[in-house]
Motif scaffolding. Structure first.
Motif, PDB file in Angstrom:
ATOM      1  N   GLN A  92      36.425  37.058  43.713  1.00 54.08           N
ATOM      2  CA  GLN A  92      36.940  38.369  43.317  1.00 54.08           C
ATOM      3  C   GLN A  92      38.432  38.505  43.648  1.00 54.08           C
ATOM      4  OE1 GLN A  92      34.136  40.826  45.442  1.00 54.08           O
ATOM      5  NE2 GLN A  92      32.892  41.170  43.611  1.00 54.08           N
ATOM      6  N   ALA A  93      38.857  37.992  44.789  1.00 53.00           N
ATOM      7  CA  ALA A  93      40.280  38.036  45.138  1.00 53.00           C
ATOM      8  C   ALA A  93      41.094  37.162  44.194  1.00 53.00           C
ATOM      9  CB  ALA A  93      40.475  37.586  46.576  1.00 53.00           C
ATOM     10  N   ALA A  94      40.555  35.995  43.862  1.00 50.26           N
ATOM     11  CA  ALA A  94      41.257  35.091  42.949  1.00 50.26           C
ATOM     12  C   ALA A  94      41.418  35.716  41.568  1.00 50.26           C
ATOM     13  CB  ALA A  94      40.511  33.767  42.859  1.00 50.26           C
ATOM     14  N   CYS A  95      40.419  36.442  41.106  1.00 51.51           N
ATOM     15  CA  CYS A  95      40.506  37.098  39.792  1.00 51.51           C
ATOM     16  C   CYS A  95      41.696  38.049  39.736  1.00 51.51           C
ATOM     17  CB  CYS A  95      39.210  37.851  39.491  1.00 51.51           C
ATOM     18  SG  CYS A  95      37.834  36.783  39.095  1.00 51.51           S
ATOM     19  N   LYS A  96      41.940  38.781  40.804  1.00 47.42           N
ATOM     20  CA  LYS A  96      43.071  39.716  40.837  1.00 47.42           C
ATOM     21  C   LYS A  96      44.407  38.976  40.765  1.00 47.42           C
ATOM     22  CE  LYS A  96      41.076  43.710  41.112  1.00 47.42           C
ATOM     23  NZ  LYS A  96      41.299  44.803  40.199  1.00 47.42           N
ATOM     24  N   PHE A  97      44.478  37.798  41.380  1.00 45.62           N
ATOM     25  CA  PHE A  97      45.733  37.049  41.363  1.00 45.62           C
ATOM     26  C   PHE A  97      45.940  36.277  40.062  1.00 45.62           C
ATOM     27  CE2 PHE A  97      45.585  37.566  46.024  1.00 45.62           C
ATOM     28  CZ  PHE A  97      46.872  38.052  46.203  1.00 45.62           C
ATOM     29  N   PHE A  98      44.864  35.741  39.471  1.00 45.88           N
ATOM     30  CA  PHE A  98      45.025  34.968  38.246  1.00 45.88           C
ATOM     31  C   PHE A  98      45.498  35.832  37.084  1.00 45.88           C
ATOM     32  CE2 PHE A  98      42.233  31.671  40.255  1.00 45.88           C
ATOM     33  CZ  PHE A  98      43.209  30.688  40.270  1.00 45.88           C
ATOM     34  N   VAL A  99      45.208  37.120  37.125  1.00 39.94           N
ATOM     35  CA  VAL A  99      45.730  38.036  36.112  1.00 39.94           C
ATOM     36  C   VAL A  99      47.255  38.094  36.201  1.00 39.94           C
ATOM     37  CG1 VAL A  99      45.771  40.476  35.441  1.00 39.94           C
ATOM     38  CG2 VAL A  99      43.620  39.391  36.044  1.00 39.94           C
ATOM     39  N   ARG A 100      47.777  37.889  37.409  1.00 42.78           N
ATOM     40  CA  ARG A 100      49.231  37.940  37.640  1.00 42.78           C
ATOM     41  C   ARG A 100      49.912  36.591  37.387  1.00 42.78           C
ATOM     42  NH1 ARG A 100      51.041  42.489  41.237  1.00 42.78           N
ATOM     43  NH2 ARG A 100      49.432  44.022  40.892  1.00 42.78           N
ATOM     44  N   LYS A 101      49.204  35.617  36.829  1.00 42.76           N
ATOM     45  CA  LYS A 101      49.742  34.309  36.414  1.00 42.76           C
ATOM     46  C   LYS A 101      50.331  33.506  37.581  1.00 42.76           C
ATOM     47  CE  LYS A 101      50.583  35.951  31.821  1.00 42.76           C
ATOM     48  NZ  LYS A 101      51.503  36.269  30.787  1.00 42.76           N
ATOM     49  N   ILE A 102      49.525  33.365  38.628  1.00 42.92           N
ATOM     50  CA  ILE A 102      49.956  32.553  39.763  1.00 42.92           C
ATOM     51  C   ILE A 102      49.851  31.080  39.402  1.00 42.92           C
ATOM     52  CG2 ILE A 102      49.300  34.271  41.466  1.00 42.92           C
ATOM     53  CD1 ILE A 102      46.847  32.458  42.067  1.00 42.92           C
TER      54      ILE A 102
END
Length: 140
Positions: free
Chosen positions: A120-130
């Motif tokens: 769930q934490a990764a989903c929030k960051f992958f939206v931000r194109k990390i």
């Protein structure tokens, strides 16, 4: 007569006034030379993060820590089953107003059990194109 602790060769040391109260020699000269060649060379390290500092570097470039995630849970996660955790909406909110494009993220978590929290934490960051997402957990 004392024998070398490493090769068991006899060590002949003359008794003089200078070495009368000194500790006895326990390793012969040949073994001492061999050990000195194997000695680990210590390098200058940062006192904060323990990273080695090279000769052309005057100080360490510390890793920047930013607390940028918060969680909004109704109940403690430990009281929920895996199925209940999956059915809940993503509880994470990115609070920092930072540009995460092409950045490396390290998530530090206390306990890794089902992996749902990390996902769930990764989903929030992958939206931000990390660029990269790593996880460090203390226990499993």
């Amino acid at each position: 007569m004392v024998n070398c602790l490493w090769c068991d060769a006899q060590i002949n040391e003359a008794l003089t006034i200078t070495n009368f109260y000194a500790r006895p020699v326990l390793i012969c000269e040949a073994c001492d030379d061999a050990l000195q060649q194997c000695k680990i060379q210590t390098k200058a390290c940062c006192t904060t993060c323990l990273k080695p500092i090279s000769d052309n570097q005057s100080q360490c470039m510390h890793v920047k820590y930013t607390n940028c995630l918060t969680m909004q849970y109704d109940r403690k996660q430990s009281s929920l089953t895996k199925r209940q955790r999956l059915s809940q909406p993503n509880p994470f909110i990115i609070t920092a107003d930072l540009d995460f494009t092409n950045k490396n993220i390290l998530l530090v978590d206390d306990i890794y059990t089902t992996g749902i929290t990390v996902h769930q934490a990764a989903c929030k960051f992958f939206v931000r194109k990390i660029r990269k997402f790593d996880v460090f957990a203390f226990a499993r």
